[in-house]
Enzyme design. Structure first.
Site, PDB file in Angstrom:
ATOM      1  N   HIS A  67      -0.028  47.512 -11.884  1.00 34.79           N
ATOM      2  CA  HIS A  67      -0.011  46.475 -10.843  1.00 34.79           C
ATOM      3  C   HIS A  67       1.405  46.339 -10.245  1.00 34.79           C
ATOM      4  CE1 HIS A  67      -1.268  42.483  -9.124  1.00 34.79           C
ATOM      5  NE2 HIS A  67       0.034  42.276  -9.195  1.00 34.79           N
ATOM      6  N   GLU A  68       2.384  46.151 -11.111  1.00 40.19           N
ATOM      7  CA  GLU A  68       3.752  45.931 -10.616  1.00 40.19           C
ATOM      8  C   GLU A  68       4.317  47.206  -9.971  1.00 40.19           C
ATOM      9  OE1 GLU A  68       4.532  42.966 -10.349  1.00 40.19           O
ATOM     10  OE2 GLU A  68       3.182  42.071 -11.822  1.00 40.19           O
ATOM     11  N   HIS A 110       3.195  47.220  -6.434  1.00 42.94           N
ATOM     12  CA  HIS A 110       4.125  46.425  -5.612  1.00 42.94           C
ATOM     13  C   HIS A 110       5.398  47.240  -5.345  1.00 42.94           C
ATOM     14  CE1 HIS A 110       2.233  42.504  -5.440  1.00 42.94           C
ATOM     15  NE2 HIS A 110       2.142  42.373  -6.751  1.00 42.94           N
ATOM     16  N   GLU A 142       0.101  42.108  -2.174  1.00 40.92           N
ATOM     17  CA  GLU A 142      -0.825  42.002  -3.308  1.00 40.92           C
ATOM     18  C   GLU A 142      -1.917  43.071  -3.205  1.00 40.92           C
ATOM     19  OE1 GLU A 142       0.194  39.989  -5.596  1.00 40.92           O
ATOM     20  OE2 GLU A 142      -1.486  40.363  -6.925  1.00 40.92           O
TER      21      GLU A 142
HETATM   22 ZN    ZN Z   1       0.986  40.943  -7.814  1.00 38.16          ZN
END
Ligand code: ZN
Length: 502
Positions: free
Chosen positions: A268-269, A272, A298
Site C-alpha cells: 500500500h505505502e 503511494h 489513495e
Molecule cells: Zn493510503
C-alpha cells in the site's frame, strides 16, 4: 526571456523555498513516528509548530500574492502556454483557499482541535460520546464557518471536500457513492448468506520480524519502488511521506504472527511512494508537482494493495517468496487466495475488508454531509451512525468506542477527508480495468514477479497528466470516461461471486 517567463520561473523558485521548510518539517515528523525517543514529543511538537508557522507565512506572503496576481492576469490575456497556465491556475486556487481564512480563525480552530484530541481520546476510552459532544458541536460550527470563508457551490460541504479532492462537489460525490452503497449492501448480504466460506485463519502466516523486513524490502523494490530515492522503515501506524521528490519514505508495522499484514501495508505505502516518485522534480513545491487529490493518491496505494496484491497471481508469487524465507504455509494456493479475500461485515473501518470498507466510508460521508449542511443535529449523530451500521452492514454497534468514536478525523477537524478513501477505490478499479484492457496478459506476469508493464502503463497514461489536470479529467484521459463506480462494482461481483459461489 520574456517578462512572463521570468515571473513564472520566479514563482517556481519561491515555491521551492517554501518547500524547503516543508521538507525540514517532514524529516522531523518522519523521525517522530519512527526513531524519536518518546520523551522528546513536546519539544519536537514545538519545533514543528514553529517551522509550520514560518512555512505558512512564506506561502501566504505578499510575494506569492504579487507573483500569482501578475501571472493570473497574463494567463487571462492568453500569454502563458497551456502548461504554465494550468500550473498557475492550480497554485492560485490553493493560495486563495489558504488565504481565505482570517489568521485569528485559523488559530482558534488549531487550538480547538488540539484540545479536542485529548477530549476525544478520553471519551473513546470511556466509550462516552456525550463527553465529546460539546467539542464536536463547536468543530462542526467552525467547519461551516470555514466553508463560508473558502466559498462553495450548492453545499458548504463542497468547500471541505475541495481541500482534499479539488474539482468534485458534494453532490457529485453523493452521485458516485449512493449507487455504490446500494449495490454493496446487496452484495454483502449475498456473501453473508453464502454457505461457501473461506477460512480466514489460513492467511495468518507467522514469520520473524527480521525476515519480514527483508521480504517487504524485496517486494517493494520488485513492484517498482525505487530505493535509490526512498527507504522502508518500521512504525506503529504505517504511512508514506515525501521529504522531497528524491527521498520518499515508506513505513510498515511487523506483526510476528501475521506477515501478510506487514506485506499488505508495505505494498500500500509503496503504491503511494511510486506515485510520488513520478512527480516532476522541476515542479517541486508547486501544487502541480503534487497529487491532484487525496483520492487519486489513495487510488494508487489501493490499486497495488488490493487489485494487484490480493490477486491469485500476486499471492502465488508471495507464497514462493515466503517459503524461501522459511514460512510454513499449510494450505493450497487457492485456499490462501480465498482466505486473503475473506469478506466479513465488522464494526471497525481500519480492520475492514476490501468490500465492506466502502460501506464504512459511506456512513461517515452521509453523516458529515448532513452535519455540515445542517440537516442533522450533532446530538443525533449516534443514532445516525448506529442505524446505518445496522442497515448497511447488518451489525449492531455495542458502544461508542466501537462506533461513532472510533476515528480520529472529526476531532482533528478533518471533515471532507473520508470520501477520498472510497473515491480512491473507485478510481483504482476504473484505472486498473483500462490497464488490463490494454495489456490482457498483465496479471500472469505477477506470478513471475513481473510488474514493470503495469507501472509503465500507469506512468504513461495517468501519472504523466497529473501535473496539469484535476482528478476527474486525469481519470477521463486515462480511462476514456469520467469517474463512476461501475468498474469497482463489476470487479467485486466477478471476484467475490466466484469466491462465495454465486
Ligand atoms: Zn493510503
Amino acid at each position: 526571456m520574456s517578462e512572463n517567463e521570468r515571473l513564472y520561473l520566479e514563482l517556481l523558485r519561491h515555491l521551492r523555498e517554501v518547500a524547503n521548510l516543508n521538507s525540514a518539517i517532514a524529516v522531523l515528523e518522519w523521525d517522530m513516528e519512527t526513531y524519536m525517543p518518546p520523551g522528546a514529543s513536546d519539544d519536537r511538537a514545538a519545533v514543528i509548530a514553529h517551522l509550520t508557522g514560518l512555512a505558512h507565512e512564506a506561502y501566504t506572503s505578499v510575494k506569492t500574492e504579487d507573483l500569482l496576481g501578475k501571472l493570473v492576469d497574463a494567463a487571462t490575456r492568453g500569454e502563458l502556454d497551456r502548461r504554465q497556465a494550468a500550473v498557475v491556475r492550480k497554485e492560485h486556487r490553493h493560495f486563495l483557499a489558504s488565504k481565505s481564512q482570517p489568521a485569528e480563525f485559523v488559530k482558534e480552530l488549531a487550538d480547538l482541535t488540539a484540545r479536542s484530541h485529548h477530549v476525544w481520546v478520553a471519551a473513546k476510552e470511556a466509550s462516552d460520546l456525550d463527553a465529546f459532544l460539546p467539542n464536536l458541536s463547536r468543530i462542526v460550527e467552525m467547519q461551516r464557518e470555514k466553508a463560508s470563508y473558502i466559498g462553495h457551490g450548492a453545499s458548504p460541504y463542497d468547500a471541505l471536500i475541495g481541500e482534499f479532492d479539488p474539482g468534485i462537489t458534494a453532490d457529485e460525490v453523493a452521485g458516485i457513492l449512493t449507487p455504490l452503497r446500494e449495490c454493496l449492501v446487496g452484495l454483502v448480504a449475498r456473501i453473508g448468506a453464502s454457505p461457501q466460506k473461506p477460512d480466514a485463519a489460513l492467511a495468518k502466516i507467522p514469520l520473524p520480524a527480521d525476515r519480514q523486513r527483508l521480504l517487504c524490502e524485496y517486494v517493494a523494490r520488485k513492484i517498482g519502488f525505487d530505493d535509490a530515492y526512498g527507504r522502508l522503515d518500521s512504525t506503529v501506524h504505517p504511512f508514506m511521506t515525501r521529504l522531497h521528490p528524491t527521498d520518499i519514505r515508506i513505513t510498515t508495522a511487523y506483526k510476528a504472527d501475521d506477515c501478510l499484514d506487514s506485506l499488505g501495508s508495505t505494498v500500500h505505502e509503496a503504491g503511494h511512494g511510486m506515485f510520488e516518485q513520478s512527480f516532476e522534480h522541476g515542479l517541486h513545491g508547486a501544487q502541480a508537482g503534487d497529487t491532484p487529490s487525496l483520492g487519486l493518491h489513495e487510488s494508487q496505494s489501493r490499486l497495488w494493495e488490493n487489485l494487484v496484491g490480493k490477486s491469485r497471481e500476486f499471492l502465488a508469487f508471495v507464497r514462493q517468496l515466503l517459503e524461501s524465507h522459511g514460512a510454513l504455509i499449510g494450505c493450497t494456493d487457492e485456499e490462501l487466495y480465498r482466505a486473503a479475500n475473506t469478506v466479513r461485515p465488522s464494526l471497525i473501518r481500519i480492520e475492514a475488508d476490501e468490500v465492506t470498507y466502502n460501506l464504512h466510508v459511506c456512513v461517515r460521508f452521509e453523516i458529515e454531509k448532513a452535519l455540515i449542511e445542517g440537516t442533522l443535529d450533532v446530538r443525533d449523530v449516534r443514532d445516525a451512525w448506529n442505524s446505518r451500521y445496522r442497515e448497511y452492514l447488518g451489525v449492531e454497534v455495542p458502544d461508542d468506542a466501537n462506533g461513532v468514536l472510533q476515528d480520529v478525523h472529526w476531532s482533528a477537524g478533518l471533515f471532507g477527508y473520508f470520501p477520498s478513501y472510497t473515491l480512491g477505490n473507485i478510481y483504482s478499479a476504473q484505472v486498473y480495468e483500462s490497464a488490463l484492457q490494454a495489456n490482457p496478459g498483465l496479471e500472469t506476469g505477477y506470478a513471475r514477479g513481473d510488474f514493470g508493464p503495469l507501472l509503465e502503463w500507469l506512468t504513461r497514461n495517468l501519472y504523466s497528466h497529473c501535473a496539469v489536470m484535476d482528478t476527474p479529467e486525469a481519470i477521463a484521459v486515462a480511462t476514456g470516461r469520467l469517474p463512476d463506480p461501475s468498474a469497482l462494482i463489476a470487479y467485486f461481483r466477478r471476484k467475490f461471486g466466484e469466491i462465495y459461489g454465486f
